[in-house]
Design a protein around this motif. Structure first.
Motif, mmCIF file in Angstrom:
data_model
loop_
_atom_site.group_PDB
_atom_site.id
_atom_site.type_symbol
_atom_site.label_atom_id
_atom_site.label_comp_id
_atom_site.label_asym_id
_atom_site.label_seq_id
_atom_site.Cartn_x
_atom_site.Cartn_y
_atom_site.Cartn_z
ATOM 1 N N ARG A 137 -31.065 -4.407 -33.039
ATOM 2 C CA ARG A 137 -31.848 -5.426 -33.748
ATOM 3 C C ARG A 137 -31.439 -5.509 -35.213
ATOM 4 N NH1 ARG A 137 -35.409 -5.807 -37.415
ATOM 5 N NH2 ARG A 137 -35.512 -3.545 -37.671
ATOM 6 N N LEU A 138 -31.312 -4.349 -35.842
ATOM 7 C CA LEU A 138 -30.990 -4.313 -37.264
ATOM 8 C C LEU A 138 -29.629 -4.940 -37.550
ATOM 9 C CD1 LEU A 138 -31.917 -3.087 -40.074
ATOM 10 C CD2 LEU A 138 -30.286 -1.289 -39.553
ATOM 11 N N VAL A 139 -28.624 -4.598 -36.741
ATOM 12 C CA VAL A 139 -27.283 -5.143 -36.963
ATOM 13 C C VAL A 139 -27.268 -6.648 -36.717
ATOM 14 C CG1 VAL A 139 -24.873 -5.071 -36.234
ATOM 15 C CG2 VAL A 139 -26.174 -2.951 -36.427
ATOM 16 N N LEU A 140 -27.947 -7.082 -35.660
ATOM 17 C CA LEU A 140 -27.973 -8.511 -35.369
ATOM 18 C C LEU A 140 -28.664 -9.306 -36.472
ATOM 19 C CD1 LEU A 140 -28.706 -8.584 -31.528
ATOM 20 C CD2 LEU A 140 -26.553 -9.086 -32.683
ATOM 21 N N GLU A 141 -29.586 -8.678 -37.192
ATOM 22 C CA GLU A 141 -30.250 -9.355 -38.307
ATOM 23 C C GLU A 141 -29.239 -9.833 -39.350
ATOM 24 O OE1 GLU A 141 -33.201 -10.370 -38.873
ATOM 25 O OE2 GLU A 141 -34.756 -8.979 -38.180
ATOM 26 N N GLY A 142 -28.097 -9.154 -39.426
ATOM 27 C CA GLY A 142 -27.130 -9.466 -40.454
ATOM 28 C C GLY A 142 -25.987 -10.370 -40.028
ATOM 29 N N ILE A 143 -25.978 -10.830 -38.779
ATOM 30 C CA ILE A 143 -24.852 -11.644 -38.336
ATOM 31 C C ILE A 143 -24.965 -13.079 -38.855
ATOM 32 C CG2 ILE A 143 -24.554 -10.258 -36.252
ATOM 33 C CD1 ILE A 143 -25.730 -12.592 -34.645
ATOM 34 N N GLU A 144 -23.824 -13.742 -38.951
ATOM 35 C CA GLU A 144 -23.773 -15.153 -39.319
ATOM 36 C C GLU A 144 -23.405 -15.968 -38.084
ATOM 37 O OE1 GLU A 144 -24.626 -16.457 -42.147
ATOM 38 O OE2 GLU A 144 -25.019 -14.493 -43.079
ATOM 39 N N PRO A 145 -23.987 -17.155 -37.929
ATOM 40 C CA PRO A 145 -23.669 -17.963 -36.753
ATOM 41 C C PRO A 145 -22.193 -18.320 -36.689
ATOM 42 C CG PRO A 145 -24.911 -19.240 -38.372
ATOM 43 C CD PRO A 145 -24.931 -17.824 -38.829
ATOM 44 N N ALA A 146 -21.630 -18.245 -35.493
ATOM 45 C CA ALA A 146 -20.218 -18.582 -35.308
ATOM 46 C C ALA A 146 -19.998 -18.916 -33.843
ATOM 47 C CB ALA A 146 -19.325 -17.416 -35.726
ATOM 48 N N VAL A 147 -19.442 -20.072 -33.587
ATOM 49 C CA VAL A 147 -19.195 -20.495 -32.215
ATOM 50 C C VAL A 147 -17.703 -20.729 -32.041
ATOM 51 C CG1 VAL A 147 -19.661 -22.209 -30.432
ATOM 52 C CG2 VAL A 147 -21.485 -21.531 -32.025
ATOM 53 N N ALA A 148 -17.039 -19.772 -31.363
ATOM 54 C CA ALA A 148 -15.622 -19.912 -31.054
ATOM 55 C C ALA A 148 -15.411 -20.222 -29.579
ATOM 56 C CB ALA A 148 -14.865 -18.641 -31.433
#
Length: 355
Positions: A232-243
């Motif tokens: 949960r904590l790591v996912l809080e910091g992701i930026e949206p990206a669609v490849a």
């Protein structure tokens, strides 16, 4: 300065996942926990790294290789059985030589890295530098006792009556002075060579041990609850990206990562979520704090706050949450009649069934 990374534990609290996989390689946000530690070590400017390995050595070596992907040079140090943290220092004596070294537990996760800790050690020059954090039940940890001036005056391993609520975090820095202490240690009541005894030995010999009480985030990812929390904590910091591919019938909301080669069809994804390369999400719902690893399939299902490992599939199973689903696992509906559950469970499994 060198680094000593411990990756030889059995991972009994993560069974049955760890019956077939090293606990240090269970992914958080689709990246093995061990990798976060190696990246932190490299970021601190340390390039010579010894990794203590046990029964899962081949898997660890395949994943890490020679360390060049992390900007480090790796030496593997076999350990015949987990015999305590200080035993790892003992068997690494030749590799460590007369250098200062960081000891990093490979299944620990620390936000913010170790740069400040390393810099403080280099500047102040103690014989040991430890990290502490407040915990609700210190009986499950190594515990430090601090004096009125904040200095470390004593340590105990998993005490019945803790003298403080300050637990040792799984990162330590030592000078070569620790080797003489470790060489004279006797096994504890757990029949292990305890690192707390080694640090206490330094204190008994008049050496200086400094501590830092961290207010940031630390977790020992040794059980499912902590794995999901770190995810949960790591996912809080992701930026949206669609490849990958997302069709017009799908809806992505918030911070969603769809890696190259993944497909999302007729589905609703509410981030933060990561969908690994080669995975297929069809006619499904992915809720917040979910990691779908590579080559997974989620069809006509709902899943939230969960980790799905490589190659697993969920087909028509309604809603799943707060779960860790292992590699190549298959989750499918049970027959409607008769109303019964059909289970094939490994040792130490835990199953919750709604009535």
């Amino acid at each position: 300065m060198k680094a000593l990374v411990l990756a030889g534990g059995a991972g009994s609290r993560l069974r049955p996942i760890t019956h077939t996989s090293a606990k240090q390689l269970v992914p958080v946000a689709n990246k093995p926990v061990l990798f976060y530690g190696l990246e932190a070590i490299a970021d601190a400017g340390i390039t010579e790294v010894g990794i203590v390995v046990g029964d899962t050595a081949p898997e660890i070596e395949r994943a890490v290789g020679d360390g060049s992907d992390f900007g480090i040079e790796v030496t593997y140090l076999p350990q015949d059985a987990p015999r305590g943290l200080a035993h790892a220092v003992l068997i690494a004596r030749e590799f460590l030589g007369d250098d200062d070294f960081v000891m990093y537990l490979g299944d620990n996760f620390i936000v913010g890295g170790i740069n400040d800790l390393v810099e403080r050690f280099r500047t102040e020059g103690p014989q040991a530098q430890i990290m502490l954090t407040q915990v609700s039940d210190p009986r499950a940890f190594g515990v430090a006792e601090l004096g009125p001036d904040g200095g470390v005056i004593g340590l105990e391993e998993k005490p019945e009556r803790p003298k403080s609520d300050l637990a040792l975090v799984g990162v330590y820095i030592f000078s070569p002075a620790v080797h003489d202490v470790v060489a004279g240690l006797k096994p504890s009541w757990r029949n292990e060579l305890e690192i707390t005894d080694a640090i206490q030995g330094l204190l008994d010999r008049g050496h200086r041990v400094e501590s830092t009480v961290i207010s940031g985030y630390w977790k020992d990812t040794g059980n499912v609850t902590d794995m999901l929390e770190v995810n949960r904590l790591v996912l809080e910091g992701i930026e949206p990206a669609v490849a990958g591919e997302v069709d017009a019938a799908s809806e992505l909301i918030g911070r969603v990562v769809v890696e190259a080669g993944a497909r999302v069809e007729g589905s609703r994804v509410v981030g933060p979520v990561i969908v690994g390369a080669g995975s297929v999400i069809r006619d499904s719902y992915l809720g917040p704090f979910t990691s779908i690893d590579r080559d997974c399939t989620v069809i006509d299902s709902e899943i939230e706050y969960s980790i799905v490992l490589r190659g697993a599939s969920l087909h028509g199973v309604g809603r799943i949450e707060v779960s860790l689903i292992g590699r190549e696992a298959r989750v499918t509906p049970a027959p409607r009649v008769p109303k019964a559950h059909r289970l094939v469970l490994g040792d130490h499994s835990q199953v919750q069934i709604s009535k």
